[in-house]
Write a protein that holds these residues in place. Structure first.
Motif, short mmCIF file in Angstrom:
data_model
loop_
_atom_site.label_atom_id
_atom_site.label_comp_id
_atom_site.label_asym_id
_atom_site.label_seq_id
_atom_site.Cartn_x
_atom_site.Cartn_y
_atom_site.Cartn_z
N VAL A 258 40.29 57.85 86.52
CA VAL A 258 39.99 58.47 85.19
C VAL A 258 38.92 57.75 84.67
CG1 VAL A 258 40.88 59.53 83.16
CG2 VAL A 258 42.26 59.60 85.03
N SER A 259 37.68 57.88 85.02
CA SER A 259 36.58 57.19 84.24
C SER A 259 35.95 58.19 83.12
CB SER A 259 35.35 56.99 85.25
OG SER A 259 34.99 57.94 86.08
N ALA A 260 36.16 59.43 83.11
CA ALA A 260 35.50 60.10 81.88
C ALA A 260 36.31 59.93 80.62
CB ALA A 260 35.57 61.61 82.24
N LYS A 261 35.57 59.93 79.47
CA LYS A 261 36.16 59.96 78.25
C LYS A 261 37.24 61.15 77.84
CE LYS A 261 34.37 56.00 77.56
NZ LYS A 261 34.96 54.64 77.61
N CYS A 262 38.00 60.66 77.01
CA CYS A 262 38.67 61.89 76.51
C CYS A 262 38.08 63.31 76.11
CB CYS A 262 39.77 61.52 75.32
SG CYS A 262 40.89 60.27 75.61
N ALA A 263 36.93 63.21 75.50
CA ALA A 263 36.20 64.26 75.15
C ALA A 263 35.65 65.25 76.11
CB ALA A 263 35.01 63.79 74.31
N CYS A 286 39.55 57.97 79.77
CA CYS A 286 40.42 58.36 78.49
C CYS A 286 42.02 57.82 78.98
CB CYS A 286 40.46 59.85 78.78
SG CYS A 286 41.78 60.81 77.50
N SER A 287 42.66 57.45 77.91
CA SER A 287 43.66 56.56 77.99
C SER A 287 44.96 57.44 77.38
CB SER A 287 43.73 55.17 77.30
OG SER A 287 43.39 55.32 76.07
N SER A 288 44.69 58.62 77.08
CA SER A 288 45.78 59.29 76.31
C SER A 288 46.38 60.60 77.12
CB SER A 288 45.50 59.56 74.81
OG SER A 288 44.34 60.64 74.98
N LEU A 289 45.59 60.78 78.45
CA LEU A 289 46.34 61.99 79.04
C LEU A 289 47.57 61.67 79.41
CD1 LEU A 289 43.14 62.03 81.32
CD2 LEU A 289 43.59 63.70 79.23
N GLY A 299 51.71 51.70 89.00
CA GLY A 299 51.30 53.28 88.59
C GLY A 299 50.12 53.35 87.70
N ILE A 300 49.83 52.43 87.18
CA ILE A 300 48.62 52.50 86.21
C ILE A 300 48.14 51.37 86.12
CG2 ILE A 300 47.64 53.22 83.97
CD1 ILE A 300 50.20 54.85 83.41
N THR A 301 46.79 51.29 86.34
CA THR A 301 45.95 50.17 85.78
C THR A 301 44.94 50.55 84.58
OG1 THR A 301 44.18 50.31 87.64
CG2 THR A 301 46.03 48.83 88.34
N ALA A 302 44.84 49.64 83.83
CA ALA A 302 44.08 49.93 82.78
C ALA A 302 43.16 49.00 82.07
CB ALA A 302 45.12 50.73 81.45
N GLU A 306 43.73 50.53 74.87
CA GLU A 306 44.80 51.27 74.69
C GLU A 306 45.25 52.18 75.83
OE1 GLU A 306 45.84 54.61 71.55
OE2 GLU A 306 45.49 52.80 70.48
N ILE A 307 46.54 52.20 75.94
CA ILE A 307 47.14 53.26 76.92
C ILE A 307 48.40 53.88 76.54
CG2 ILE A 307 48.36 51.42 78.13
CD1 ILE A 307 46.64 54.59 79.96
N SER A 308 48.62 55.05 76.56
CA SER A 308 49.72 55.81 75.97
C SER A 308 50.04 56.99 76.96
CB SER A 308 49.38 56.08 74.57
OG SER A 308 48.39 57.18 74.19
N ASN A 309 51.15 57.53 76.43
CA ASN A 309 51.66 59.11 76.99
C ASN A 309 51.81 58.94 78.52
OD1 ASN A 309 52.15 61.75 76.55
ND2 ASN A 309 50.09 62.24 76.80
N PHE A 310 52.62 58.12 78.79
CA PHE A 310 52.74 58.11 80.60
C PHE A 310 54.15 58.33 80.85
CE2 PHE A 310 51.80 53.91 79.44
CZ PHE A 310 52.91 53.06 79.84
N LEU A 311 54.30 58.81 81.93
CA LEU A 311 55.89 58.63 82.55
C LEU A 311 55.72 58.16 84.16
CD1 LEU A 311 58.94 59.33 83.19
CD2 LEU A 311 57.94 61.68 83.83
N MET A 312 56.20 56.91 84.24
CA MET A 312 56.05 56.32 85.40
C MET A 312 57.67 55.82 86.07
SD MET A 312 53.02 55.53 86.48
CE MET A 312 52.26 57.16 85.65
#
Length: 578
Positions: A258-263, A286-289, A299-302, A306-312
């Protein structure tokens, strides 16, 4: 993936729902999860859905790279070893002389020229590609993908496509391909709107650059081609006006990037990564998807702030900060992959991390004792690593699985030193931004720390029934570096073990001894582990009822029992100069 021939498909009612029963001609080698799990006590997530998929590969139309014994075999070697498959090109309009004509002849422009309109493929439905793509000339490698669209194609729609046995690891992208009647040198499709739905892609990559829609697709890593397979990053979202729903990535080196921004995202839902080296590489995207991952090595490298809203669920490392990049197959037998430790990731929040899901008697889960952080059978790596060839890599192996794995700031070409404490910009503008975000605690952002807020950890036991060590919070790589005895310097380490700060954590089926473990380091020489600290602001890490918690008093300061001592070589030099 496992390939089987269908022998029968029937339907029946199970628990009030109509389901399809698929029978195959031979038993499966591996166990596959086929059920959802209901779990109570998880914040915002009560259903764990790690079910395997079943994909139909047969299509009435097949585009083959050629397996004809008369034409496609050279000295008995077919396209799977020669790397000569098929490429479909859409070309710009062009003209050429008819046979026997040239531009010196009278009437040439009227009678002696064949004109060809611009080629266009606007739709491709329910087609299977086999042995598609081409590779040749290894210095530099030339790679043509199965499909080359010229820059004038406004939209391309592909529904129900199947790609197996590819000869390159990219479906659209080229490498060192000459421009030929409209195809850009790198087969750039950023100006083409791509709609890809209901597909099955084995061993290939799709970069959803530009405006794109990806829905109900299944991506497999696979070892189908020789040189660039499985692709390093299977599914990449880098464009604008992106819609991504109901996609699954299995068994790749990198699942989703995921390299695109949230917008840039107009829609995102139910995209699941399973069994990859890295499930989701967020980087600075985008770090809130909503990210959902099962049994990935990481599971996630960030790398963003900030990173949020995940289920691992059941990952080797649920989350580890880092700007992950790899290069495992560009050159044979040379793998200078590296991951830059993510000291920028200041906030981890609003998430659920499951160490081991509830065990159900007789199910696939109950008897599965594999090591999830091992990286599977990839021949080029043992698992998610920090560092590169200059320092021999560093692998997370202290625990079979952990929740948040703190690490240090790896900087290529830079050794470690006592003055390597990272700080944030404290200019007036940054200070005002920080004040708006952190309120009265704004001054605390000057020196870096990891901050975990509103995170639920479930199913960490310290040591499970398979004998695997596990912990919710670990810092195996956090202080590695200073004092290491590598002759070329400890490039993947750091000089200061950055603090961890926690607020409002929840622990379900996780005893206090499985919540946090300070690492002693891989070697006694790694002295910085003695400086690692954790700040428990509200006692949620220590836990209600703990003898160490005094209600209404905080924060709590936790530190390892290991003493911070000078490295042996430093002591020796000091004594020599005393």
């Amino acid at each position: 993936p496992e390939y089987r021939t269908l022998s029968a498909v029937t339907t029946q009612v199970v628990n009030g729902s109509l389901v399809s029963l698929v029978q195959v001609s031979a038993p499966l080698i591996n166990a596959h999860i086929g059920e959802k799990l209901q779990v109570s006590g998880l914040r915002g997530a009560s259903v764990l859905d790690g079910r395997a998929t079943v994909s139909l590969l047969s299509r009435n139309v097949e585009i083959r790279g050629g397996y004809d014994q008369s034409y496609d075999y050279i000295s008995g070697v077919g396209p799977d070893l020669t790397d000569y498959g098929v490429t479909i090109r859409t070309q710009e309009a062009f003209s050429e002389p008819k046979q026997g004509w040239d531009d010196t002849m009278a009437g040439y422009s009227l009678f002696g020229v064949d004109f060809y309109p611009a080629g266009s493929i606007s739709n491709m439905h329910w087609v299977r590609f086999r042995a598609a793509g081409k590779q040749y000339s290894q210095e530099p490698p030339v790679r043509e993908p199965p499909l080359v669209l010229h820059a004038g194609v406004a939209q391309f729609t592909m529904v129900g496509a199947v790609v197996t046995e590819p000869l390159t690891g990219k479906f659209f992208e080229c490498t060192a391909v000459m421009r030929y009647r409209g195809a850009l040198d790198n087969c750039d499709t950023r100006r083409t709107r791509k709609v890809v739905t209901d597909g099955v892609f084995v061993g290939t990559n799709i970069d959803f650059s530009g405006e794109s829609v990806a829905a109900r697709n299944v991506f497999f890593g696979g070892f189908e081609c020789r040189t660039d397979c499985p692709p390093v990053k299977m599914v990449v979202f880098s464009g604008d006006n992106l819609i991504a729903v109901n996609n699954t990535a299995y068994g790749g080196y990198g699942g989703f990037t995921v390299s695109a921004k949230c917008a840039a995202f107009r829609g995102w839902a139910n995209n699941v990564a399973m069994g990859n080296m890295v499930g989701f590489d967020v980087g600075f995207g985008c770090s809130s998807l909503r990210l959902e991952g099962y049994r990935n090595s990481a599971g996630i490298t960030a790398a963003g702030s900030e990173i949020s809203n995940f289920l691992m669920v059941e990952n080797g490392l649920a989350l580890t900060p880092g700007d992950w990049s790899v290069w495992p197959t560009e050159k044979k037998n040379l793998a200078p992959d590296f991951a830059i430790g993510g000291w920028e990731v200041a906030a981890i929040k609003d998430a659920v991390v499951v160490g081991r899901a509830p065990q159900v008697d007789g199910s696939v889960r109950s008897g599965n004792c594999q090591r999830w952080s091992g990286g599977g059978n990839h021949p080029f790596s043992k698992g998610f690593s920090l560092g590169g060839t200059m320092c021999g890599y560093a692998y997370f192996n202290e625990y079979a699985y952990s929740g948040f794995a703190a690490n240090g700031a790896y900087v290529r070409g830079q050794g470690t030193g006592y003055a390597d404490l990272k700080t944030r910009d404290v200019s007036i503008a940054k200070g005002l931004q920080r004040l708006a975000y952190w309120g009265e605690n704004a001054h605390e952002r000057a020196l870096f720390r990891y901050v975990l807020t509103n995170v639920t950890f479930y199913g960490f036991s310290g040591k499970d029934s398979c004998g695997r060590l596990n912990v919710a919070l670990s810092n195996e790589m956090a202080g590695q570096g200073e004092g290491s005895e590598y002759p070329l310097g400890a490039e993947y380490g750091k000089a200061t073990c950055y603090p961890i700060e926690v607020r409002n954590l929840s622990f379900v089926d996780t005893p206090d001894y499985a919540r946090l473990r300070f690492s002693r380091g891989a070697k006694a020489a790694d002295v910085q582990f003695g400086l690692c600290t954790v700040h428990d602001w509200d006692g949620s890490l220590l836990g209600e009822g703990s003898k160490w918690v005094d209600p209404g008093i905080g924060p709590y300061f936790l530190k390892p029992t290991r003493r911070h001592e000078w490295p042996t070589e430093v002591l020796r030099d000091c004594q020599s100069w005393a």
